[in-house]
Design a protein around this motif. Sequence first.
Motif, PDB file in Angstrom:
ATOM      1  N   THR A   1       0.840  -1.206   0.000  1.00 14.24           N
ATOM      2  CA  THR A   1       0.000   0.000   0.000  1.00 14.24           C
ATOM      3  C   THR A   1       0.877   1.259   0.000  1.00 14.24           C
ATOM      4  N   ARG A   2       2.007   1.193   0.706  1.00  6.50           N
ATOM      5  CA  ARG A   2       2.914   2.353   0.715  1.00  6.50           C
ATOM      6  C   ARG A   2       3.583   2.540  -0.641  1.00  6.50           C
ATOM      7  N   LEU A   3       3.907   1.424  -1.295  1.00  5.63           N
ATOM      8  CA  LEU A   3       4.653   1.516  -2.564  1.00  5.63           C
ATOM      9  C   LEU A   3       3.741   1.777  -3.759  1.00  5.63           C
ATOM     10  N   PHE A   4       2.459   1.526  -3.577  1.00  3.44           N
ATOM     11  CA  PHE A   4       1.529   1.550  -4.706  1.00  3.44           C
ATOM     12  C   PHE A   4       1.529   2.872  -5.488  1.00  3.44           C
ATOM     13  N   PRO A   5       1.484   4.048  -4.821  1.00  2.89           N
ATOM     14  CA  PRO A   5       1.320   5.291  -5.576  1.00  2.89           C
ATOM     15  C   PRO A   5       2.566   5.715  -6.379  1.00  2.89           C
ATOM     16  N   ILE A   6       3.705   5.133  -6.096  1.00  2.00           N
ATOM     17  CA  ILE A   6       4.950   5.575  -6.754  1.00  2.00           C
ATOM     18  C   ILE A   6       4.883   5.303  -8.250  1.00  2.00           C
ATOM     19  N   CYS A   7       5.329   6.284  -9.054  1.00  2.98           N
ATOM     20  CA  CYS A   7       5.319   6.087 -10.504  1.00  2.98           C
ATOM     21  C   CYS A   7       6.608   5.417 -10.947  1.00  2.98           C
ATOM     22  N   ARG A   8       6.533   4.081 -11.033  1.00  4.15           N
ATOM     23  CA  ARG A   8       7.700   3.334 -11.489  1.00  4.15           C
ATOM     24  C   ARG A   8       7.706   3.212 -13.007  1.00  4.15           C
ATOM     25  N   SER A   9       8.883   3.055 -13.546  1.00  3.69           N
ATOM     26  CA  SER A   9       9.061   2.815 -14.971  1.00  3.69           C
ATOM     27  C   SER A   9      10.331   1.981 -15.099  1.00  3.69           C
ATOM     28  N   LEU A  10      10.813   1.770 -16.319  1.00  2.00           N
ATOM     29  CA  LEU A  10      12.034   0.954 -16.460  1.00  2.00           C
ATOM     30  C   LEU A  10      13.183   1.559 -15.668  1.00  2.00           C
ATOM     31  N   THR A  11      13.210   2.886 -15.640  1.00  2.50           N
ATOM     32  CA  THR A  11      14.313   3.585 -14.990  1.00  2.50           C
ATOM     33  C   THR A  11      13.726   4.801 -14.299  1.00  2.50           C
ATOM     34  N   GLY A  12      14.550   5.470 -13.529  1.00  2.00           N
ATOM     35  CA  GLY A  12      14.154   6.769 -13.013  1.00  2.00           C
ATOM     36  C   GLY A  12      13.859   6.799 -11.528  1.00  2.00           C
ATOM     37  N   PRO A  13      13.376   7.932 -11.045  1.00  2.00           N
ATOM     38  CA  PRO A  13      13.226   8.146  -9.603  1.00  2.00           C
ATOM     39  C   PRO A  13      12.252   7.184  -8.931  1.00  2.00           C
ATOM     40  N   GLY A  14      11.209   6.745  -9.650  1.00  2.00           N
ATOM     41  CA  GLY A  14      10.236   5.830  -9.033  1.00  2.00           C
ATOM     42  C   GLY A  14      10.893   4.508  -8.652  1.00  2.00           C
ATOM     43  N   VAL A  15      11.790   4.039  -9.494  1.00  2.00           N
ATOM     44  CA  VAL A  15      12.515   2.800  -9.191  1.00  2.00           C
ATOM     45  C   VAL A  15      13.394   3.004  -7.962  1.00  2.00           C
ATOM     46  N   ARG A  16      14.086   4.135  -7.918  1.00  2.00           N
ATOM     47  CA  ARG A  16      14.990   4.380  -6.781  1.00  2.00           C
ATOM     48  C   ARG A  16      14.220   4.504  -5.473  1.00  2.00           C
ATOM     49  N   GLU A  17      13.087   5.196  -5.526  1.00  2.00           N
ATOM     50  CA  GLU A  17      12.281   5.344  -4.320  1.00  2.00           C
ATOM     51  C   GLU A  17      11.804   3.972  -3.817  1.00  2.00           C
ATOM     52  N   THR A  18      11.404   3.129  -4.768  1.00  2.00           N
ATOM     53  CA  THR A  18      10.938   1.784  -4.417  1.00  2.00           C
ATOM     54  C   THR A  18      12.065   0.962  -3.787  1.00  2.00           C
ATOM     55  N   LEU A  19      13.226   0.991  -4.398  1.00  2.00           N
ATOM     56  CA  LEU A  19      14.358   0.225  -3.853  1.00  2.00           C
ATOM     57  C   LEU A  19      14.757   0.748  -2.475  1.00  2.00           C
ATOM     58  N   SER A  20      14.633   2.037  -2.307  1.00  2.00           N
ATOM     59  CA  SER A  20      15.002   2.623  -1.031  1.00  2.00           C
ATOM     60  C   SER A  20      14.060   2.124   0.075  1.00  2.00           C
ATOM     61  N   GLU A  21      12.783   2.072  -0.246  1.00  2.00           N
ATOM     62  CA  GLU A  21      11.826   1.566   0.742  1.00  2.00           C
ATOM     63  C   GLU A  21      12.083   0.082   1.041  1.00  2.00           C
ATOM     64  N   LEU A  22      12.365  -0.713  -0.007  1.00  2.00           N
ATOM     65  CA  LEU A  22      12.614  -2.152   0.205  1.00  2.00           C
ATOM     66  C   LEU A  22      13.880  -2.377   1.022  1.00  2.00           C
ATOM     67  N   SER A  23      14.821  -1.433   0.958  1.00  2.00           N
ATOM     68  CA  SER A  23      16.078  -1.568   1.706  1.00  2.00           C
ATOM     69  C   SER A  23      15.861  -1.518   3.216  1.00  2.00           C
ATOM     70  N   ARG A  24      14.716  -1.059   3.626  1.00  2.00           N
ATOM     71  CA  ARG A  24      14.425  -1.093   5.068  1.00  2.00           C
ATOM     72  C   ARG A  24      14.115  -2.528   5.521  1.00  2.00           C
ATOM     73  N   TYR A  25      13.843  -3.406   4.570  1.00  2.00           N
ATOM     74  CA  TYR A  25      13.509  -4.802   4.885  1.00  2.00           C
ATOM     75  C   TYR A  25      14.663  -5.770   4.599  1.00  2.00           C
ATOM     76  N   LEU A  26      15.403  -5.465   3.535  1.00  2.00           N
ATOM     77  CA  LEU A  26      16.493  -6.355   3.114  1.00  2.00           C
ATOM     78  C   LEU A  26      17.725  -5.504   2.823  1.00  2.00           C
ATOM     79  N   PRO A  27      18.905  -5.998   3.137  1.00  2.00           N
ATOM     80  CA  PRO A  27      20.132  -5.210   2.910  1.00  2.00           C
ATOM     81  C   PRO A  27      20.497  -5.172   1.429  1.00  2.00           C
ATOM     82  N   LEU A  28      19.710  -4.440   0.661  1.00  3.16           N
ATOM     83  CA  LEU A  28      19.895  -4.427  -0.796  1.00  3.16           C
ATOM     84  C   LEU A  28      21.129  -3.641  -1.190  1.00  3.16           C
ATOM     85  N   GLN A  29      21.857  -4.197  -2.119  1.00  6.02           N
ATOM     86  CA  GLN A  29      22.882  -3.421  -2.799  1.00  6.02           C
ATOM     87  C   GLN A  29      22.215  -2.857  -4.057  1.00  6.02           C
ATOM     88  N   VAL A  30      22.248  -1.512  -4.218  1.00  2.00           N
ATOM     89  CA  VAL A  30      21.578  -0.916  -5.375  1.00  2.00           C
ATOM     90  C   VAL A  30      22.628  -0.588  -6.440  1.00  2.00           C
TER      91      VAL A  30
END
Lengths: 438, 438, 438
Positions: free
Chosen positions: A21-50
């Motif tokens: 529900t938190r990630l839903f409104p983000i405008c994701r596309s192949l590239t760009g800020p929406g992808v980064r915002e999404t990965l940043s939120e997921l990094s709170r759950y898993l130690p992602l290397q971006v």
Amino acid sequence: MKPDITIDFSQVGKELHRLMTRLFPICRSLTGPGVRETLSELSRYLPLQVHEVPSGTEVFDWTVPREWSVRDAYVLDPEGRRIIDFQENNLHLVGYSTPVDQELSLEELQNHLYSLPEQPDAIPYITSYYRERWGFCLSHRQRESLPEGNYRVVVDSTLADGVLNYGEVLIPGESDEEVFLSTYICHPSMANNELSGPMVATGLGQWLASRPRRFSYRIIFIPETIGALTYLSRNLEHLRKKVVAGFNLTCLGDDRTFSYVPSRAGDTLADRAALCVLKNHYPEFKNYSFLDRGSDERQYCAPGVDLPIASVMRSKYREYPEYHTSLDNLELVTPTGLAGGFEVLKQCIELIEANRSFRTTCLGEPQLGKYGLYPDVGTRDSHKRVIDMLNLLAYADGAKDSIALSTLLDIPPARLLPMLGQLFEAGLIEAVPEGNLP
Amino acid sequence: MKPDITIDFSQVGKELHRLMTRLFPICRSLTGPGVRETLSELSRYLPLQVHEVPSGTEVFDWTVPREWSVRDAYVLDPEGRRIIDFQENNLHLVGYSTPVDQELSLEELQNHLYSLPEQPDAIPYITSYYRERWGFCLSHRQRESLPEGNYRVVVDSTLADGVLNYGEVLIPGESDEEVFLSTYICHPSMANNELSGPMVATGLGQWLASRPRRFSYRIIFIPETIGALTYLSRNLEHLRKKVVAGFNLTCLGDDRTFSYVPSRAGDTLADRAALCVLKNHYPEFKNYSFLDRGSDERQYCAPGVDLPIASVMRSKYREYPEYHTSLDNLELVTPTGLAGGFEVLKQCIELIEANRSFRTTCLGEPQLGKYGLYPDVGTRDSHKRVIDMLNLLAYADGAKDSIALSTLLDIPPARLLPMLGQLFEAGLIEAVPEGNLP
Amino acid sequence: MKPDITIDFSQVGKELHRLMTRLFPICRSLTGPGVRETLSELSRYLPLQVHEVPSGTEVFDWTVPREWSVRDAYVLDPEGRRIIDFQENNLHLVGYSTPVDQELSLEELQNHLYSLPEQPDAIPYITSYYRERWGFCLSHRQRESLPEGNYRVVVDSTLADGVLNYGEVLIPGESDEEVFLSTYICHPSMANNELSGPMVATGLGQWLASRPRRFSYRIIFIPETIGALTYLSRNLEHLRKKVVAGFNLTCLGDDRTFSYVPSRAGDTLADRAALCVLKNHYPEFKNYSFLDRGSDERQYCAPGVDLPIASVMRSKYREYPEYHTSLDNLELVTPTGLAGGFEVLKQCIELIEANRSFRTTCLGEPQLGKYGLYPDVGTRDSHKRVIDMLNLLAYADGAKDSIALSTLLDIPPARLLPMLGQLFEAGLIEAVPEGNLP
């Protein structure tokens, strides 16, 4: 490596739905800020290397695209009201729309509008990666109510060199052989296809980190197609050497059914485990062919790539009516739906972890009573247990692994794995070659 | 090497029927002048080498027979009228009849007459290779109308040492590997079984000579059984080394159905190509077993011979009511029937010529648009084309040949071959091992 | 080596039933005097070597038990009448009952009684190998008629160190490769399960001794399970090296059906021969799975033992209502039933003896007439004969054995074996590698 947020697995469906529900409104596309915002939120759950890969990088037959960013986009009606508004639902804007700020008649505007007459309440999801254009998507009902007059359209977007991002985490196990989980983060506001995939991937990541692991687990969050190709172009040799099984995690959140698309080879460890779990525990699942493929298995199973990767899903992309529309939303995907998607993959992984070839350690049948494996009081269930155990011992010839034994002896994985554990504890079977049950 | 007569392939059925009409009246047998006359006529179409093998030559378990020649044969009724006349239809005389000139009663004559009560208008085809006798065949209707009285029978025939003849032509291709086509020229006036076989063989010979060829083509015109054995006894080592596929050409001229008899092995290149063409383009064909065999595949597929030879036919010998009677005539076999027989074999050969294992040249899916293979305007058919191409690329892993791809992906040969050509031209697939599409 | 008693094979069913009738009353158990008495009687038919293995010997995961001997056992009713009497039927006493001499009330007695409410006229067969107890079995009808009052129970039995006995005979053949026949002699008075097994084994032993043999035949008479384990523990290496096929002989005497349980591998020579005979000559047979096993194939086919041993039976243990009760008696098993059991095993053995891979000796089809194999007068049957012969010749490529040819060409063994004999005599086929038909 402790995450900011820890999932409570007794409520896994609810927690993943909340994150979605938190990630839903983000405008994701192949590239760009929406992808980064999404990965940043997921990094709170898993130690992602971006990772970042520059636009223009050649990946096999393709090129990493430029970044598309949208600041705003809307249509004003003849009375100046914002009647189609990207801020309200990012599906309203055709993906990769070029900038525009222009007045036009309704007739001219119609050439840039997209709707679905047969689904009059749905906003379709449209992108235009290869041809430059701008456009708006709206419900057919709204489209039909548009009055004659002059409209103003504004798309404040940029297409510029930048990077393609993806997230990656490796959860090491006893062995450096890997199980590979891939999911994608390139879709705007849609839930089953495709926030459910990253949700289940996140849940599996935390669950795997919390238990002993025979295999190492690599999870990647990528844009579909170009991301898979990019990842492969940088890691193919490693993947081909180390990956023993994998799943493309997509469409894992609705409540309706379970679905399976095999790898191209069709009989890899991933396929065998998935089919064993599905046939035994989800017998109503839909069994598709690799000819029905449509996601990153197109790249992972391509000739010369040949990774052992299958897809276990709930309602499959292209097969449910809400697919690629605004109706694929937070109501279509439910906490129970997500919990079911998480659970089926968990079962597949448990079976893969416990999949070994076993050999009996004694010649002839053993005397089960000596090992406390013969029931004192016979019941229908205890009789079935003894039969199953004797069958396991009779077929444990070192040539058949757990999945083969389950199939041959018609013992579902959920019964089989603890039973193999008991026989192993009693010293009546051993793994071939040497190895312990996880 | 230019033939006296060139077939116009736009009218192949008519032209072959015309040739058949000229050859029909000749009295062919295993050996003798009828065979030579037939080979001589066929030599105007193909540069046949005509071989001679003396009577008495041992061929495996058999012996080349003497030549049987008939100058005249007839029965005179009590009033001296020539009522059964070899000159009118050579089926009237039992094959290999010994000479006779004798008067006898109707009752005595009956012992030498053959007719079919259940097909009262048909003259049966009877031979007596192993037991010396003479006899006449006639319609049952005629037989029943014979009046009492004295009859005179005359058979002016000779059985004498001579030769067994057969014709052979080699049409060389890029490779010295051969496709082997065998047909037989030992039947008197019957059309489906068996002038249709030599007709289609003749047509294929001219067609093959007119196009580029990957393989070399060897076509033989032989007497059935003893001719096949004779040919094998002289050429077995060569055939076993060089022949990659072959067909026994027989029963190729009526209009009713298509039929298939496999080689004994059942999965040779000839079988695979034939089944692929028949299942896709003639799905109503009758699929027989090798246990239903009955022609020269009996020799070609015998243990120790083991040539990869199948039979693709129209109505199969022994399975149609006119078989081995005077009703198997120039009306049963039609121009369209012959054209169909020619066409199905042509398709099999085209598929064999184009049968290679392919491998994609890029990793992951290619971007079809770059190669002009993605349609500008999407139609149902263009969508199907793209799907088929992507499927071909996804399965072209160097291990599957054209026939396997056709079957696996359900793409009929007539669609598949041009599509493989396009992908090959675009550099997206390559043949394994190196090689060009013909 | 001539036996005391010679079976007249024209009356094999009757003679085996007579022998069975003599052996029926003996109280057999895993060990003890009943086994020895039975082996001694069988030794009049076959030159059995009787082995002894001491109590306490470890065999794989098990231990050879002590000997159980019963001198007498009965229950006296309140009036002192011997109402349940081991002398009358040895099934009345629970196997391995401990000694007792005691008075008790009907209520106390009931705790030691066993009957079958759903089969009120049957005395059940009960044993208690692992838990020390005493008990009596009786018909439910009798149990219900027992009056209140004081009863006296006497069991005069001993459980003491002794030996486990088994009988063994080797009937040598041309080759030292062995066919292994195992049957068991540990059941008290029951007929199908299990005096029919030793009866058929005895019949086969005399029949085998009377004919030329390609293979050697080893027949053992053992107690079930512990006897099989004991035998294996002493002979495993030899068996694994020499045994080419074998059968567990059990349940071979009733009149109702034929049954088959495969070896674990499922495709051994024993399985192939059994299925070929059953499918062709007993097409109504019941085809069980190895998962339905229940006799000594549990040991013979265990992992690491892996002998090629199948079971061909009449009504299978556990599948007929009289199983393990007093109703499995001399009326259930009949002379015709036993003759049928003997016959089906005989046919299996004949097929195994004649099972060779054949290769035609000439190239192309032979001219059958030269060998007197072509009928002078054609009949429907002679036509079928010629077709079958030509099919045999066409498929005799050195890679297919008799069983494969029977299946492929649909020629039942009883037709096939003489036909192969004729072709072999005519020199048209040879065995591969060199070898003669038996």
